[in-house]
Motif scaffolding. Structure first.
Motif, PDB file in Angstrom:
ATOM      1  N   MET A  94       0.845  -1.197   0.000  1.00 62.15           N
ATOM      2  CA  MET A  94       0.000   0.000   0.000  1.00 62.15           C
ATOM      3  C   MET A  94       0.876   1.240   0.000  1.00 62.15           C
ATOM      4  O   MET A  94       1.780   1.382   0.833  1.00 62.15           O
ATOM      5  N   SER A  95       0.658   2.158  -0.955  1.00 63.21           N
ATOM      6  CA  SER A  95       1.479   3.366  -1.044  1.00 63.21           C
ATOM      7  C   SER A  95       1.083   4.370   0.027  1.00 63.21           C
ATOM      8  O   SER A  95      -0.044   4.370   0.523  1.00 63.21           O
ATOM      9  N   ALA A  96       2.052   5.223   0.370  1.00 58.68           N
ATOM     10  CA  ALA A  96       1.804   6.225   1.405  1.00 58.68           C
ATOM     11  C   ALA A  96       0.799   7.253   0.902  1.00 58.68           C
ATOM     12  O   ALA A  96       0.824   7.657  -0.271  1.00 58.68           O
ATOM     13  N   PRO A  97      -0.110   7.694   1.759  1.00 62.14           N
ATOM     14  CA  PRO A  97      -1.056   8.731   1.342  1.00 62.14           C
ATOM     15  C   PRO A  97      -0.328  10.031   1.027  1.00 62.14           C
ATOM     16  O   PRO A  97       0.719  10.330   1.607  1.00 62.14           O
ATOM     17  N   THR A  98      -0.889  10.798   0.104  1.00 64.03           N
ATOM     18  CA  THR A  98      -0.259  12.042  -0.340  1.00 64.03           C
ATOM     19  C   THR A  98      -1.134  13.231   0.009  1.00 64.03           C
ATOM     20  O   THR A  98      -2.271  13.088   0.482  1.00 64.03           O
ATOM     21  N   VAL A  99      -0.576  14.412  -0.240  1.00 62.08           N
ATOM     22  CA  VAL A  99      -1.324  15.641  -0.013  1.00 62.08           C
ATOM     23  C   VAL A  99      -2.586  15.668  -0.877  1.00 62.08           C
ATOM     24  O   VAL A  99      -3.623  16.228  -0.482  1.00 62.08           O
ATOM     25  N   TYR A 100      -2.522  15.017  -2.043  1.00 59.69           N
ATOM     26  CA  TYR A 100      -3.698  14.968  -2.917  1.00 59.69           C
ATOM     27  C   TYR A 100      -4.823  14.162  -2.253  1.00 59.69           C
ATOM     28  O   TYR A 100      -5.999  14.530  -2.355  1.00 59.69           O
ATOM     29  N   ASP A 101      -4.450  13.060  -1.596  1.00 55.63           N
ATOM     30  CA  ASP A 101      -5.451  12.239  -0.922  1.00 55.63           C
ATOM     31  C   ASP A 101      -6.128  13.016   0.203  1.00 55.63           C
ATOM     32  O   ASP A 101      -7.345  12.930   0.401  1.00 55.63           O
ATOM     33  N   VAL A 102      -5.341  13.759   0.963  1.00 57.42           N
ATOM     34  CA  VAL A 102      -5.897  14.543   2.067  1.00 57.42           C
ATOM     35  C   VAL A 102      -6.824  15.624   1.538  1.00 57.42           C
ATOM     36  O   VAL A 102      -7.917  15.860   2.074  1.00 57.42           O
ATOM     37  N   ALA A 103      -6.400  16.290   0.458  1.00 56.33           N
ATOM     38  CA  ALA A 103      -7.227  17.337  -0.128  1.00 56.33           C
ATOM     39  C   ALA A 103      -8.557  16.780  -0.612  1.00 56.33           C
ATOM     40  O   ALA A 103      -9.628  17.366  -0.385  1.00 56.33           O
ATOM     41  N   GLU A 104      -8.494  15.618  -1.261  1.00 56.44           N
ATOM     42  CA  GLU A 104      -9.723  15.009  -1.781  1.00 56.44           C
ATOM     43  C   GLU A 104     -10.660  14.619  -0.645  1.00 56.44           C
ATOM     44  O   GLU A 104     -11.862  14.899  -0.690  1.00 56.44           O
ATOM     45  N   ARG A 105     -10.126  13.985   0.399  1.00 53.44           N
ATOM     46  CA  ARG A 105     -10.984  13.518   1.487  1.00 53.44           C
ATOM     47  C   ARG A 105     -11.583  14.680   2.264  1.00 53.44           C
ATOM     48  O   ARG A 105     -12.726  14.606   2.721  1.00 53.44           O
ATOM     49  N   SER A 106     -10.826  15.747   2.451  1.00 52.97           N
ATOM     50  CA  SER A 106     -11.324  16.865   3.258  1.00 52.97           C
ATOM     51  C   SER A 106     -12.092  17.892   2.438  1.00 52.97           C
ATOM     52  O   SER A 106     -12.674  18.832   2.992  1.00 52.97           O
ATOM     53  N   GLY A 107     -12.078  17.730   1.115  1.00 52.41           N
ATOM     54  CA  GLY A 107     -12.842  18.637   0.263  1.00 52.41           C
ATOM     55  C   GLY A 107     -12.257  20.030   0.152  1.00 52.41           C
ATOM     56  O   GLY A 107     -12.990  21.010   0.009  1.00 52.41           O
ATOM     57  N   VAL A 108     -10.924  20.125   0.204  1.00 53.61           N
ATOM     58  CA  VAL A 108     -10.266  21.432   0.072  1.00 53.61           C
ATOM     59  C   VAL A 108      -9.197  21.323  -1.004  1.00 53.61           C
ATOM     60  O   VAL A 108      -8.926  20.246  -1.537  1.00 53.61           O
ATOM     61  N   SER A 109      -8.572  22.432  -1.286  1.00 54.65           N
ATOM     62  CA  SER A 109      -7.512  22.430  -2.295  1.00 54.65           C
ATOM     63  C   SER A 109      -6.201  21.937  -1.689  1.00 54.65           C
ATOM     64  O   SER A 109      -6.020  21.919  -0.459  1.00 54.65           O
ATOM     65  N   ILE A 110      -5.285  21.566  -2.578  1.00 46.97           N
ATOM     66  CA  ILE A 110      -3.954  21.160  -2.124  1.00 46.97           C
ATOM     67  C   ILE A 110      -3.273  22.318  -1.407  1.00 46.97           C
ATOM     68  O   ILE A 110      -2.576  22.129  -0.404  1.00 46.97           O
ATOM     69  N   ALA A 111      -3.476  23.526  -1.895  1.00 44.96           N
ATOM     70  CA  ALA A 111      -2.869  24.705  -1.266  1.00 44.96           C
ATOM     71  C   ALA A 111      -3.354  24.877   0.171  1.00 44.96           C
ATOM     72  O   ALA A 111      -2.586  25.253   1.064  1.00 44.96           O
ATOM     73  N   THR A 112      -4.632  24.590   0.403  1.00 47.93           N
ATOM     74  CA  THR A 112      -5.171  24.710   1.767  1.00 47.93           C
ATOM     75  C   THR A 112      -4.535  23.677   2.687  1.00 47.93           C
ATOM     76  O   THR A 112      -4.179  23.985   3.834  1.00 47.93           O
TER      77      THR A 112
END
Length: 350
Positions: free
Chosen positions: A1-19
């Protein structure tokens, strides 16, 4: 299983990568509700931000981390400022752990990243974790749920306190054994019967373990067994020890024949307060500490204490982290380091 990325966090929390990035870089620039949503998504995913490009490319940073609560003692710092040769003498508990970790880290080719207090909250914890290959944490410094997340990606060693997370390596010293032996020494070797114990907060695991050892010694000697320390000090500093000594002197009834403090810093403060009040140590009251910090040797009278291997605690933390980095599948390790009773003049020895 690959490590989660900033993109995954952004998608799950419904915000932008910048946020997501701002939550970890400048958390105050993000609304509290949004910040908590991002942090919760990161916790669920087990996301830890990478610290630099090297970490992204190789998954290693060559750095180990130490996180501990800020235990600064203004009185000890003032002592150091007044005497430029006293720096080693006023080294406190956390200073000794740092020295032990630095020595062992250099031996293994690692640098050490130190974080005290982490007032910034969970985002600060994650930020530090993202910059290191392994993490040593003193008890009551990082919330358990944050450690759970960090430990999915990094080896973590818990220092002191109870073993809150079973799958993490853990190092503790024999606090209860040491305090029991110290109290037994006062009771059996010096014939003291009226003893007082000055502890820390009820949530302080080391202080509570030492109080447990004191209670065991009282029980073994047929003395009344207290349910709680005579006094508790929130910060366990020299100033708190002085205040505790004053309070014990001002209590109605017979004075204690001996006072056992849960650490050396408080005991040193008490020695000074008792001297100001004209109370002789140990003729009028015996005073003892715990830790064995260098200052305990040079105060007057020299302090009877329990020496714990503080530097070894730091060195062992590094050894476990390095072993874990080389063999992540091995069983978690739990070590208890022995302590030793140091008899000096403050109890009537020496």
């Amino acid at each position: 299983m690959s490590a989660p990325t900033v993109y995954d966090v952004a998608e799950r929390s419904g915000v932008s990568i910048a946020t997501v990035s701002r939550v970890y870089r400048t958390p105050d620039s993000v609304r509290a509700q949004t910040r908590e949503r991002v942090l919760e998504a990161a916790r669920q995913l087990g996301y830890v931000p990478s610290g630099n490009a090297r970490g992204l490319a190789s998954r290693t940073t060559g750095v180990l981390g130490l996180c501990f609560p800020d235990m600064a003692d203004p009185d000890a710092e003032a002592d150091a400022e007044a005497d430029s040769d006293a720096d080693d003498a006023v080294m406190l508990y956390s200073d000794q752990i740092i020295r032990g970790m630095e020595r062992a880290a250099r031996r293994h080719g690692y640098a050490l990243l130190i974080a005290a207090s982490l007032e910034g909250g969970p985002e600060s914890v994650a930020k530090v974790a993202g910059r290191v290959d392994g993490f040593a944490v003193l008890a009551r410094t990082v919330p358990t749920e944050d450690l759970e997340v960090i430990s999915r990606r990094l080896p973590v060693v818990m220092l002191a306190g109870p073993r809150e997370i079973d799958h993490l390596d853990h190092i503790v010293v024999a606090n209860a054994d040491g305090e029991r032996e110290l109290a037994r020494h006062l009771i059996e070797d010096h014939g003291l019967r009226r003893l007082a114990f000055v502890g820390g907060e009820a949530e302080s695991p080391d202080a509570e373990a030492r109080f447990l050892g004191f209670r065991q010694a009282c029980r073994d000697a047929g003395l009344p067994v207290p349910d709680a320390p005579d006094l508790r000090a929130e910060m366990m500093t020299q100033a708190e020890g002085a205040r505790a000594a004053e309070a014990l002197l001002d209590r109605p009834g017979e004075r204690p024949q001996g006072v056992l403090f849960a650490n050396d810093q408080m005991a040193v403060g008490a020695l000074r307060a008792l001297e100001r009040r004209g109370v002789r140590v140990p003729e009028d009251i015996a005073v003892t500490g715990f830790d064995g910090i260098p200052l305990s040797r040079i105060v007057r009278p020299p302090l009877t204490t329990v020496r714990q291997p503080i530097r070894q605690l730091g060195e062992q933390a590094v050894e476990l982290l390095v072993q874990r980095l080389g063999n992540s599948g091995s069983e978690p390790v739990s070590l208890m380091l022995p302590v030793s009773l140091i008899r000096r003049a403050s109890c009537g020895c020496g």
